[in-house]
Design a protein around this motif. Structure first.
Motif, PDB file in Angstrom:
ATOM      1  N   PRO A  11       0.830  -1.218   0.000  1.00  0.00           N
ATOM      2  CA  PRO A  11       0.000   0.000   0.000  1.00  0.00           C
ATOM      3  C   PRO A  11       0.862   1.265   0.000  1.00  0.00           C
ATOM      4  O   PRO A  11       0.344   2.367  -0.034  1.00  0.00           O
ATOM      5  CB  PRO A  11      -0.801  -0.127   1.292  1.00  0.00           C
ATOM      6  N   ARG A  94      -7.456   5.041  12.792  1.00  0.00           N
ATOM      7  CA  ARG A  94      -6.406   6.010  13.087  1.00  0.00           C
ATOM      8  C   ARG A  94      -6.994   7.405  13.348  1.00  0.00           C
ATOM      9  O   ARG A  94      -6.472   8.177  14.159  1.00  0.00           O
ATOM     10  CB  ARG A  94      -5.452   6.062  11.882  1.00  0.00           C
ATOM     11  N   VAL A 138     -12.889   7.149   5.165  1.00  0.00           N
ATOM     12  CA  VAL A 138     -11.787   6.820   4.262  1.00  0.00           C
ATOM     13  C   VAL A 138     -12.383   6.363   2.927  1.00  0.00           C
ATOM     14  O   VAL A 138     -13.331   5.582   2.910  1.00  0.00           O
ATOM     15  CB  VAL A 138     -10.917   5.695   4.882  1.00  0.00           C
ATOM     16  N   SER A 170      -5.278   6.901  -0.677  1.00  0.00           N
ATOM     17  CA  SER A 170      -4.971   5.782  -1.578  1.00  0.00           C
ATOM     18  C   SER A 170      -5.712   5.866  -2.908  1.00  0.00           C
ATOM     19  O   SER A 170      -5.555   4.987  -3.749  1.00  0.00           O
ATOM     20  CB  SER A 170      -5.277   4.461  -0.880  1.00  0.00           C
ATOM     21  N   LYS A 193       1.203   7.885  -3.320  1.00  0.00           N
ATOM     22  CA  LYS A 193       0.306   6.766  -3.653  1.00  0.00           C
ATOM     23  C   LYS A 193       0.097   6.827  -5.166  1.00  0.00           C
ATOM     24  O   LYS A 193       1.060   6.691  -5.896  1.00  0.00           O
ATOM     25  CB  LYS A 193      -0.974   6.860  -2.835  1.00  0.00           C
TER      26      LYS A 193
END
Ligand code: PLP
Length: 373
Positions: A11, A94, A138, A170, A193
């Motif tokens: 990732p 997070r 997210v 991402s 990313k």
């Protein structure tokens, strides 16, 4: 020997082009016209790639993606605001840690990590949280590779008058967001990313009116309002900018445009993912996440019943060949993740598949034969 020391199917950090790495190889003074111009160019490019209008501003920060998420949450919420975090993976969890540390008033809706949003449950949570002013989520949870319906969430936020804060780290540059939605107020992204820059530079893309509203700061170095003010007034960063990483990102963005921009990169990633999945299927591995919740970025795979594969040994075997995949952090124990972002080719994926084939055929050899060979 392959020209890349490591091929990163992770990732992040991701493989970058040689030109991107070379672009970082020079000194620059932070007050030089070149540096000031570079900052302005990158800020404009990020707005341009997002396809949002002039009411948005990109604020750069030193650090990895998490720095941008932390900056976004602790700069934009006032003491009167209340944040609802939609948690369905490591990266949304997070956000919770960030809120604890900065004493940001918040609630959490915890959803299963292996699937995308259940909008019905989210709507119920909004109704049950009368204080809620903001929602954080997210876009693509890289921990298991799960895409969340941010457009659906945006519509709910519009309907209930909430402001949305999105971690699009991402997905930025490959999967779009609707920046014209009145509820979308800020988005966190990073250079390393889907943009294929070097790690160490992140951005918060935020509405200018939100940036202009004063909130007593909770942080000095991550205060994006102060950063935006400095950059808007004299073009310079408040603190030392990561100039080499910025030079590299400029090169990466030039390559992104040369290669055809977002649609072309999405198409390329889709081809890579299809190639990877068909190869892995042949070798006896299947995706653990329902395909409707997958995106062509990173995928969690597990051995089918009957496929011999000890994940720890597999990681070691691949690592020795410079091929890096990641174990999954939670939920699916006997599984691993393979990402296809970054500067990788179909040949790199074929090399990974060949290594998998070698490993599984070794593992399948009966112990007695192994002894004599
Ligand atoms: C990579 C990533 C981050 C940032 O993680 P860092 O460890 O700070 O690089 C945040 N959110 C998502 C979804 C990510 O994929």
């Amino acid at each position: 020997m392959h020209s890349k020391e490591f091929r990163l199917f992770t990732p992040g950090p991701l493989n970058t082009s040689m030109q991107v790495r070379e672009a970082a190889g020079r000194d620059l003074g932070s007050r030089s016209p070149t540096a000031i111009h570079l900052s302005a160019q990158l800020r404009e490019e990020i707005v341009h790639i997002a396809e949002c209008d002039e009411s948005w501003s990109a604020v750069p920060l030193s650090g990895s993606g998490t720095f941008a998420v932390e900056a976004m949450l602790c700069s934009l919420l006032s003491a009167d605001d209340h944040l609802l975090i939609i948690e369905n993976g490591v990266y949304s969890a997070r956000m919770l840690d960030i809120c604890h540390i900065h004493s940001i008033s918040h609630s959490v809706l915890k959803l299963p990590p292996h699937q995308g949003f259940d909008l019905g449950l989210i709507e119920r949570a909004i109704k049950q949280t009368p204080l809620v002013t903001h929602i954080a989520a997210v876009h693509f949870e890289t921990a298991l590779g799960v895409i969340n319906d941010i457009d659906g969430l945006t519509q709910l936020a519009n309907a209930y008058g909430c402001q949305l804060l999105i971690d699009a780290i991402s997905t930025f540059g490959v999967l779009p967001l609707d920046y014209s939605a009145p509820s979308l107020c800020a988005v966190a992204l990073s250079a390393n990313k889907c943009l294929h820059g070097l790690p160490g530079l992140a951005f918060v893309l935020a509405r200018k009116d939100v940036l202009a509203t004063y909130v007593p700061p909770r942080t000095l170095s991550l205060d994006i309002k102060a950063h935006a003010k400095a950059l808007d007034s004299h073009g310079q960063w408040l603190f030392t900018p990561p100039l080499q990483i910025m030079l590299a990102l400029k090169q990466a963005i030039d390559e992104y445009h040369q290669q055809g921009g977002r649609h072309a990169r999405h198409h390329l990633y889709t081809q890579r993912m299809a190639h990877l999945l068909s190869g892995m299927e042949r070798l006896g591995f299947s995706p653990m996440i329902e395909l409707k919740f997958c995106a062509p970025l990173i995928v969690t795979l597990a051995p089918n019943p009957g496929t011999q594969c000890e994940i720890d040994k597999l990681n070691e075997f691949l690592f020795q060949r410079g091929l890096v995949i990641y174990p999954t952090k939670h939920w699916a124990v006997n599984s691993f993740r393979i990402g296809i972002m970054g500067e990788l080719s179909i040949q790199d994926i074929d090399d990974l598949l060949a290594a998998f084939a070698e490993f599984t055929s070794q593992s399948a050899t009966p112990p007695l034969l192994k002894f004599f060979s």
